[in-house]
Design a protein around this motif. Structure first.
Motif, PDB file in Angstrom:
ATOM      1  N   SER A 620      53.302 -34.473  59.168  1.00  0.00           N
ATOM      2  CA  SER A 620      51.935 -34.006  58.960  1.00  0.00           C
ATOM      3  C   SER A 620      51.735 -33.697  57.465  1.00  0.00           C
ATOM      4  N   CYS A 644      53.774 -39.025  60.664  1.00  0.00           N
ATOM      5  CA  CYS A 644      52.350 -38.751  60.920  1.00  0.00           C
ATOM      6  C   CYS A 644      51.695 -38.030  59.737  1.00  0.00           C
ATOM      7  N   GLN A 689      54.323 -43.275  62.785  1.00  0.00           N
ATOM      8  CA  GLN A 689      53.012 -42.848  63.237  1.00  0.00           C
ATOM      9  C   GLN A 689      52.906 -42.968  64.753  1.00  0.00           C
ATOM     10  N   ASP A 693      47.822 -40.230  68.114  1.00  0.00           N
ATOM     11  CA  ASP A 693      47.721 -39.015  67.305  1.00  0.00           C
ATOM     12  C   ASP A 693      46.245 -38.725  67.026  1.00  0.00           C
ATOM     13  N   PRO A 698      45.866 -42.348  63.274  1.00  0.00           N
ATOM     14  CA  PRO A 698      46.693 -43.434  62.721  1.00  0.00           C
ATOM     15  C   PRO A 698      46.048 -44.163  61.553  1.00  0.00           C
ATOM     16  N   SER A 701      47.450 -43.233  58.116  1.00  0.00           N
ATOM     17  CA  SER A 701      48.671 -43.921  57.682  1.00  0.00           C
ATOM     18  C   SER A 701      48.401 -45.389  57.389  1.00  0.00           C
ATOM     19  N   HIS A 725      51.082 -36.190  67.850  1.00  0.00           N
ATOM     20  CA  HIS A 725      51.377 -35.689  66.512  1.00  0.00           C
ATOM     21  C   HIS A 725      52.801 -35.154  66.377  1.00  0.00           C
ATOM     22  N   LEU A 727      56.011 -35.928  66.568  1.00  0.00           N
ATOM     23  CA  LEU A 727      56.993 -37.001  66.656  1.00  0.00           C
ATOM     24  C   LEU A 727      58.429 -36.497  66.618  1.00  0.00           C
TER      25      LEU A 727
END
Length: 756
Positions: A620, A644, A689, A693, A698, A701, A725, A727
């Motif tokens: 993040s 992400c 990603q 999310d 996405p 990214s 989100h 991951l």
């Protein structure tokens, strides 16, 4: 020396949540009786849980109930065999005097008659989506954009509202994140509402999002069928015009059908779980509401008093200044205040440069209660008759890690400041839930009468210890539990080490945690990985035994043979206000000069740290910072993994950018657009990603991917179907992260799990 295959196996045991699950006798989280004479808690013993009842005056502990007998009777009712140590029970409510226990299991409510070892079924359990009233007789739930009531003991529900419409519903929205993933994978949450103390009214949030722009997610691998599923949801961006923003309203709804709108217009800081974070409170008698609000840029904070009879709102306190709203819960921190019977307010403020408590009179005059270069963290208890406050704070004692929370008491006039918890450790504090929030009453570290404190404390290298203290004197009344980490920590892995190094350019000291590799040998040279978040609303360096998300990533990488470092750089909270504001208007900095300064100081006395092989990883805001590091300081950071990443605040929620970068302005926001750094990326970069999310879309990214392709830069991309989100909770993702660093920093091919 363990083989690389064995190191991967050990790393898996340190995955997020797995290590904590193996700790025995962890920090006690008590649930108190109303009279403060008893409390109960659950603790892990062996492979299961034991439920313990404590009689405070008698200094006695005993089992809350006969686990074996209850397992036998509940199993008979459910027609299955139950393990006494792994009972599927929730919402325990003991009648400590009689020894009976109410609880929920298998979709029903039960009463265990301890004296007769008899189990009685009371009716249907509360659904997770229902907001339970304080009297336990009613439950509120969402019905599309409307609200429904259920009387306990009846399956029938009654509509409380009928005029809600899509994107302008009653209590159907409190957070712009996780909208699509909830729709795709799980039931809706509880309503954004708060019950009154008498269970006869509710304060409900209503948000008009009809002009907010749509975002779209495509679920390529839906649970059923081959056609991808489309999920569309409202999501404002910082770049959007004001007309495209939401409008929030607070309403008081009576169970008799009455309605009253709270006259605060507009509400500006209610877009991120505001009710759940305590921005709305009922007075004990239900005659008033207290509302904390601020502006979108986080430069103003206001405490309102609302008359529940007519909805009229009066300002009690208002402060303004850069970053002032960051003391409030717009991004997850509960407000620290209490309105006293005489109209004065115990109020937390950074007005003198550090976060402290003030006694504010109705005329606006404020007397400091606490002062000095240290930080009050949370207001735990106010005793008006004794004119005494109990609170947690950090940094009060020189030479001690200022992020470690300890508990203190002080008189209203600032005299008689007393340290109640002398150990230099962090506290596992349980703060009381907002009444009417549906959470269990009495679940808090301090007893309801303020007489006793369940003090659970630990450090990154020492398992939790739990004591019952006299909250007036700080003396130990009785021991409760001592943590056993023998099953939780690998024998060959050194324990994490807290560190402190001087700040850059004479600034405040920098504190963090260093992780040595498995089988550490000081004669060797090890590659270094910084684990980063860098978003300004919180700190991430662990302070207690539980590693959290980022400590878990560091532990797993250390198990593979890396030195890992986590440091809380300027721009983050819990130090001075000036320290906190370092990131304001320059989020693109990410504290990276300070972080490199810290790594160099650490390596100066630790020759086994190889600063020629430095990697960085984060999710993040940490994914954003990872790309900033590779694109801004490529000679230092050679390898990065961005999970992400929030790579451009222009495309993220307005409150986020406005709070930390300032009101939208193309040049200021353009400076932190990672796509502009694409041509500077010369190190090894892995972007990960989640396809679903809905927090950081996405597209954020993929815009970076597009820029990297146009700049003809090499990178790797892992797109994870059905992932949101978080991951770091996915084993496959963590293995791929670990493999990337093993290849790029160690120069070793990682083991392939598909091959024996």
């Amino acid at each position: 020396m363990s083989s690389l295959v064995e190191r991967y196996r050990i790393a898996r045991t340190l995955a997020f949540g797995r290590r904590d699950a193996r700790l025995r006798h962890g920090p006690v989280q008590p649930q108190w009786s109303e009279d403060s004479r008893r409390f109960w808690y659950a603790t892990r013993e062996g492979q299961g849980l034991a439920h313990i009842l404590v009689d405070v005056e008698a200094r006695e502990k005993r089992a809350l109930f006969d686990h074996a007998a209850l397992a036998r009777e509940l199993g008979a009712q459910a027609r299955c065999e139950l393990d006494p140590g792994v009972l599927p029970i929730e919402r325990l409510e003991p009648d400590a005097a009689a020894g009976d226990v109410r609880f929920e299991a298998f979709g029903a409510r039960w009463l265990w008659h301890a004296g007769a070892s008899r189990l009685e079924r009371l009716g249907e359990a509360f659904a997770p989506q229902e907001l339970r009233s304080p009297d336990g007789r009613q439950a509120l739930s969402l019905d599309g954009p409307n609200l429904r009531l259920r009387r306990i003991g009846s399956e029938a529900t009654l509509p409380l509202t009928t005029d809600g419409v899509d994107d302008f519903g009653w209590g159907d929205f409190s957070d712009y994140t996780m909208q699509a993933t909830r729709a795709a994978f799980g039931p809706r949450g509880q309503p954004a509402a708060l019950w009154s103390p008498r269970s006869d009214r509710l304060v409900v949030l209503r948000v008009d999002r009809r002009e907010v722009g749509l975002m779209h997610l495509v679920q390529s691998v839906p649970p059923r069928g081959l056609r991808p599923a489309l999920y569309s949801y409202r999501f404002p961006m910082a770049v959007d015009a004001p007309a495209q923003r939401e409008r929030a309203e607070l309403w008081i709804l009576g169970l008799d059908g009455s309605r009253l709108r709270v006259s605060i217009d507009p509400l500006q800081s209610f877009m991120h779980r505001a009710i759940a974070h305590g921005q709305v409170r009922w007075s004990a008698d239900g005659r008033r509401l207290y509302v904390v609000d601020g502006d979108g840029a986080g430069t103003r904070i206001t405490l309102w008093r609302v008359d529940a009879a007519d909805g009229r709102a009066d300002k009690l306190i208002e402060e303004s200044g850069p970053g002032i709203m960051r003391a409030a819960p717009t991004i997850g921190m509960r407000p620290n205040y209490q309105v006293l019977d005489d109209g004065r307010v115990i109020w937390w403020s950074q007005r003198e440069g550090w976060g402290h408590l003030y006694l504010v009179s109705p005329d606006g005059s404020a007397l400091p209660i606490t002062r000095g270069p240290w930080q009050v963290r949370s207001l735990l208890h106010v005793d008006e008759s004794a004119r005494r406050i109990v609170f947690s704070a950090g940094g009060q004692e020189p030479g001690v890690d200022p992020y470690l929370r300890r508990v203190y008491s002080v008189a209203f006039d600032g005299s008689a400041l007393r340290l109640l918890t002398p150990e230099a450790a962090d506290r596992h504090l349980v703060e009381a839930a907002e009444p009417g929030s549906g959470q269990a009453p009495g679940r808090q570290s301090l007893s309801p009468d303020g007489r006793w404190l369940v003090d659970a404390f630990s450090t990154v290298g020492e398992a939790p210890v739990s004591l019952l203290r006299d909250a007036h004197e700080g003396s130990v009344h009785m021991p409760l539990e001592s943590g056993d980490a023998s099953e939780a920590w690998p024998r060959e892995l050194p324990l994490p080490e807290p560190f402190c190094v001087p700040g850059l350019d004479g600034g405040l000291d920098l504190w963090g945690v260093l992780y040595k590799p498995l089988g550490f040998d000081p004669r060797q040279r090890y590659p270094v990985i910084e684990v980063i978040y860098a978003a300004p609303q919180t700190t991430i360096a662990p302070k207690d035994w539980s590693p959290g998300i980022y400590g878990s990533i560091a532990e797993q990488l250390a198990a593979l043979g890396f030195v890992c470092v986590i440091v809380d750089a300027p721009g983050t909270p819990f130090r001075s206000h000036a320290f906190q504001l370092e990131a304001l208007g320059r989020m693109e900095r990410c504290g990276l000069p300070d972080r490199m300064h810290a790594l160099r100081q650490l390596a100066a006395s630790r020759p086994w740290m190889d600063l020629g092989r430095v990697g960085i990883v984060g999710g993040s805001g940490g994914g954003f910072a990872t790309v900033r590091a590779l694109g801004t300081y490529p000679d230092f950071y050679k390898v990065g993994v961005a999970l992400c990443g929030s790579h451009d605040s222009s495309a993220y929620l307005p409150f986020w950018g406005e709070t930390f970068q300032g009101p939208y302005e193309p040049e200021a926001y353009g400076r932190q657009d990672n796509a502009r750094l694409a041509a500077n990326i010369i190190g090894d970069l892995l972007l990960v990603q989640g396809e679903m999310d809905d927090n950081v879309h996405p597209a954020t990214s993929l815009r970076l991917v597009d820029a990297l392709i146009r700049a003809d830069r090499d990178f790797e991309l892992l797109l994870v179907p059905n992932a949101g989100h978080m991951l770091n909770a996915l084993p496959y993702v963590m293995r791929r992260v670990q493999d990337f660093f093993v290849r790029k920093l160690m120069g070793v091919e990682p083991p392939n799990p598909a091959r024996p």
